[in-house]
Design a protein around this motif. Sequence first.
Motif: not given
Length: 169
Positions: A100-101, A104-105, A107-108, A111, A119, A132, A158-159, A161
């Motif tokens: 997950y981490g 997210c990293r 994806t960020d 962006r 995702q 999103e 979002p994916l 958590e």
Amino acid sequence: GMVVNAFHLPRHKRKDLLFVTALDDVLISENARLSVYSKVELNRLIDEGVPLSIMTRRSTASFWEAAGDVHVKLPLILMDGAVLYDPVENSYIAKCELDYGEACRLTDMLRTLDLEVFQHAVIDDSFLTFYESLSHEGTRLLYEKRRKSPYRNYLHRPLPEGMGAVYLT
């Protein structure tokens, strides 16, 4: 001459071999579909008992859309090895995912480059796509083109958590 050409010596068939063929850039035609000839030949090999698997960078949905008429029996190597999919049981045997981490990293980071991200995750033998926003025209067009497929499931959120992603688009 026909009798001589039709005569074949008996051969021992090896049962300990696995044949794997690539789909992308090998068997796929320009229209992103498997040619009729390739389908016929793959089905002939499989029906004759040749242990044959297929590997591709495509997702399960994209594989079935391109090669749906192939009588695959052995597990498929999909998304460049991110998952092993059993077409007989319609289940994912194994998956190698970003936690997950990490998802997210990445994806960020994408962006920050003004890119929108899909995702993709496998949950209980279901392939889900999380997103999103669809503010870019290209992203909307991709979504509109693919969302009608019975093999795809899009969720506007979002994916979740703690859930890993098998790949990002």
